[in-house]
Write a protein that holds these residues in place. Sequence first.
Motif, PDB file in Angstrom:
ATOM      1  N   ALA A  27       0.839  -1.211   0.000  1.00  0.00           N
ATOM      2  CA  ALA A  27       0.000   0.000   0.000  1.00  0.00           C
ATOM      3  C   ALA A  27       0.869   1.254   0.000  1.00  0.00           C
ATOM      4  N   ARG A  28       1.918   1.268   0.810  1.00  0.00           N
ATOM      5  CA  ARG A  28       2.800   2.440   0.859  1.00  0.00           C
ATOM      6  C   ARG A  28       3.579   2.582  -0.442  1.00  0.00           C
ATOM      7  N   ARG A  29       3.949   1.473  -1.040  1.00  0.00           N
ATOM      8  CA  ARG A  29       4.700   1.526  -2.297  1.00  0.00           C
ATOM      9  C   ARG A  29       3.859   2.188  -3.392  1.00  0.00           C
ATOM     10  N   ALA A  30       2.564   1.898  -3.418  1.00  0.00           N
ATOM     11  CA  ALA A  30       1.682   2.516  -4.410  1.00  0.00           C
ATOM     12  C   ALA A  30       1.609   4.025  -4.209  1.00  0.00           C
ATOM     13  N   ALA A  31       1.697   4.482  -2.957  1.00  0.00           N
ATOM     14  CA  ALA A  31       1.658   5.916  -2.669  1.00  0.00           C
ATOM     15  C   ALA A  31       2.942   6.601  -3.109  1.00  0.00           C
ATOM     16  N   LEU A  32       3.979   5.834  -3.407  1.00  0.00           N
ATOM     17  CA  LEU A  32       5.254   6.418  -3.797  1.00  0.00           C
ATOM     18  C   LEU A  32       5.422   6.469  -5.312  1.00  0.00           C
ATOM     19  N   ASP A  33       4.338   6.575  -6.018  1.00  0.00           N
ATOM     20  CA  ASP A  33       4.377   6.766  -7.460  1.00  0.00           C
ATOM     21  C   ASP A  33       4.113   8.232  -7.763  1.00  0.00           C
ATOM     22  N   TYR A  34       4.566   8.675  -8.928  1.00  0.00           N
ATOM     23  CA  TYR A  34       4.284  10.042  -9.343  1.00  0.00           C
ATOM     24  C   TYR A  34       2.787  10.218  -9.547  1.00  0.00           C
ATOM     25  N   GLN A  35       2.298  11.386  -9.154  1.00  0.00           N
ATOM     26  CA  GLN A  35       0.879  11.716  -9.243  1.00  0.00           C
ATOM     27  C   GLN A  35       0.650  12.659 -10.429  1.00  0.00           C
ATOM     28  N   PRO A  36      -0.590  12.784 -10.902  1.00  0.00           N
ATOM     29  CA  PRO A  36      -0.874  13.766 -11.952  1.00  0.00           C
ATOM     30  C   PRO A  36      -0.503  15.164 -11.445  1.00  0.00           C
ATOM     31  N   GLU A  37       0.055  15.979 -12.302  1.00  0.00           N
ATOM     32  CA  GLU A  37       0.560  17.299 -11.908  1.00  0.00           C
ATOM     33  C   GLU A  37      -0.513  18.372 -12.005  1.00  0.00           C
ATOM     34  N   ASP A  38      -1.708  18.052 -11.565  1.00  0.00           N
ATOM     35  CA  ASP A  38      -2.842  18.955 -11.706  1.00  0.00           C
ATOM     36  C   ASP A  38      -3.175  19.740 -10.442  1.00  0.00           C
ATOM     37  N   SER A  39      -2.393  19.553  -9.371  1.00  0.00           N
ATOM     38  CA  SER A  39      -2.666  20.278  -8.130  1.00  0.00           C
ATOM     39  C   SER A  39      -1.348  20.612  -7.446  1.00  0.00           C
ATOM     40  N   PRO A  40      -1.350  21.664  -6.625  1.00  0.00           N
ATOM     41  CA  PRO A  40      -0.129  22.011  -5.894  1.00  0.00           C
ATOM     42  C   PRO A  40       0.368  20.871  -4.996  1.00  0.00           C
ATOM     43  N   ALA A  41      -0.545  20.170  -4.336  1.00  0.00           N
ATOM     44  CA  ALA A  41      -0.145  19.062  -3.464  1.00  0.00           C
ATOM     45  C   ALA A  41       0.542  17.962  -4.259  1.00  0.00           C
ATOM     46  N   ASN A  42       0.022  17.641  -5.440  1.00  0.00           N
ATOM     47  CA  ASN A  42       0.642  16.603  -6.264  1.00  0.00           C
ATOM     48  C   ASN A  42       1.998  17.046  -6.791  1.00  0.00           C
ATOM     49  N   VAL A  43       2.143  18.326  -7.131  1.00  0.00           N
ATOM     50  CA  VAL A  43       3.436  18.833  -7.591  1.00  0.00           C
ATOM     51  C   VAL A  43       4.473  18.717  -6.475  1.00  0.00           C
ATOM     52  N   LEU A  44       4.088  19.073  -5.244  1.00  0.00           N
ATOM     53  CA  LEU A  44       5.010  18.930  -4.119  1.00  0.00           C
ATOM     54  C   LEU A  44       5.372  17.461  -3.885  1.00  0.00           C
ATOM     55  N   HIS A  45       4.391  16.597  -3.947  1.00  0.00           N
ATOM     56  CA  HIS A  45       4.630  15.150  -3.807  1.00  0.00           C
ATOM     57  C   HIS A  45       5.642  14.675  -4.850  1.00  0.00           C
ATOM     58  N   ASN A  46       5.417  15.062  -6.103  1.00  0.00           N
ATOM     59  CA  ASN A  46       6.299  14.636  -7.190  1.00  0.00           C
ATOM     60  C   ASN A  46       7.705  15.216  -7.043  1.00  0.00           C
ATOM     61  N   TYR A  47       7.797  16.465  -6.583  1.00  0.00           N
ATOM     62  CA  TYR A  47       9.095  17.113  -6.381  1.00  0.00           C
ATOM     63  C   TYR A  47       9.917  16.357  -5.341  1.00  0.00           C
ATOM     64  N   VAL A  48       9.306  16.064  -4.195  1.00  0.00           N
ATOM     65  CA  VAL A  48      10.021  15.367  -3.128  1.00  0.00           C
ATOM     66  C   VAL A  48      10.355  13.939  -3.554  1.00  0.00           C
ATOM     67  N   LEU A  49       9.454  13.286  -4.269  1.00  0.00           N
ATOM     68  CA  LEU A  49       9.730  11.940  -4.773  1.00  0.00           C
ATOM     69  C   LEU A  49      10.884  11.952  -5.773  1.00  0.00           C
ATOM     70  N   ALA A  50      10.912  12.952  -6.646  1.00  0.00           N
ATOM     71  CA  ALA A  50      12.018  13.068  -7.604  1.00  0.00           C
ATOM     72  C   ALA A  50      13.342  13.309  -6.871  1.00  0.00           C
ATOM     73  N   LEU A  51      13.330  14.133  -5.822  1.00  0.00           N
ATOM     74  CA  LEU A  51      14.544  14.339  -5.025  1.00  0.00           C
ATOM     75  C   LEU A  51      14.990  13.027  -4.394  1.00  0.00           C
ATOM     76  N   ASP A  52      14.042  12.291  -3.832  1.00  0.00           N
ATOM     77  CA  ASP A  52      14.363  11.019  -3.185  1.00  0.00           C
ATOM     78  C   ASP A  52      14.952  10.025  -4.180  1.00  0.00           C
ATOM     79  N   ARG A  53      14.459  10.039  -5.399  1.00  0.00           N
ATOM     80  CA  ARG A  53      14.949   9.118  -6.442  1.00  0.00           C
ATOM     81  C   ARG A  53      16.170   9.669  -7.173  1.00  0.00           C
ATOM     82  N   LYS A  54      16.604  10.856  -6.750  1.00  0.00           N
ATOM     83  CA  LYS A  54      17.757  11.528  -7.364  1.00  0.00           C
ATOM     84  C   LYS A  54      17.535  11.798  -8.863  1.00  0.00           C
ATOM     85  N   ASP A  55      16.281  12.059  -9.217  1.00  0.00           N
ATOM     86  CA  ASP A  55      15.916  12.459 -10.575  1.00  0.00           C
ATOM     87  C   ASP A  55      15.919  13.992 -10.586  1.00  0.00           C
ATOM     88  N   PHE A  56      17.139  14.560 -10.642  1.00  0.00           N
ATOM     89  CA  PHE A  56      17.308  15.999 -10.476  1.00  0.00           C
ATOM     90  C   PHE A  56      16.706  16.794 -11.630  1.00  0.00           C
TER      91      PHE A  56
END
Length: 162
Positions: A27-56
């Motif tokens: 369940a947690r692994r599914a939450a660690l996927d990139y989200q649609p970039e249609d909201s500020p919350a999803n953009v922040l989620h994707n930004y932090v996930l990209a940092l964690d994955r070192k996708d600079f």
Amino acid sequence: MKNDRWLIAILAGVLLLAGLAVGLFLARRAALDYQPEDSPANVLHNYVLALDRKDFDRAYGYLANHSNKPALSDFRAHILSVSDWAALEIGEVVFEDGQAVVTLSVYHYSRMPLSEGWTEKTTAELVKQNGEWKILRMPYPFFSFDWAQPQEFVPDPQMPVY
């Protein structure tokens, strides 16, 4: 006979706990996927996930374009130099004048044994640029204060000047 029942109950409990652990992991692994970039919350989620994955490259793409935006190489160097361990919880989003302010809880972890970390309540600011939400400001360690768009100081006319 009585011992067999206890053994079966213990084994059933262990299997139940193992099943719960696997379920939570998936369940947690599914939450660690990139989200649609249609909201500020999803953009922040994707930004932090990209940092964690070192996708600079991807993380850098979420920053707003303005005069203080760092070069990609400076962005990468800063993020790699940060030694603070932190996690982020995204809260409420408030929209006003084409911008969004997002409430955040930043959990700073301690590297010292037997020492607890601390929680910081703060915000992130995003702006719509070319129809996409972009980050203007985030808290440390996810963002450098040098990258924030400078705010124009407007004095309060009610405040006396000394």
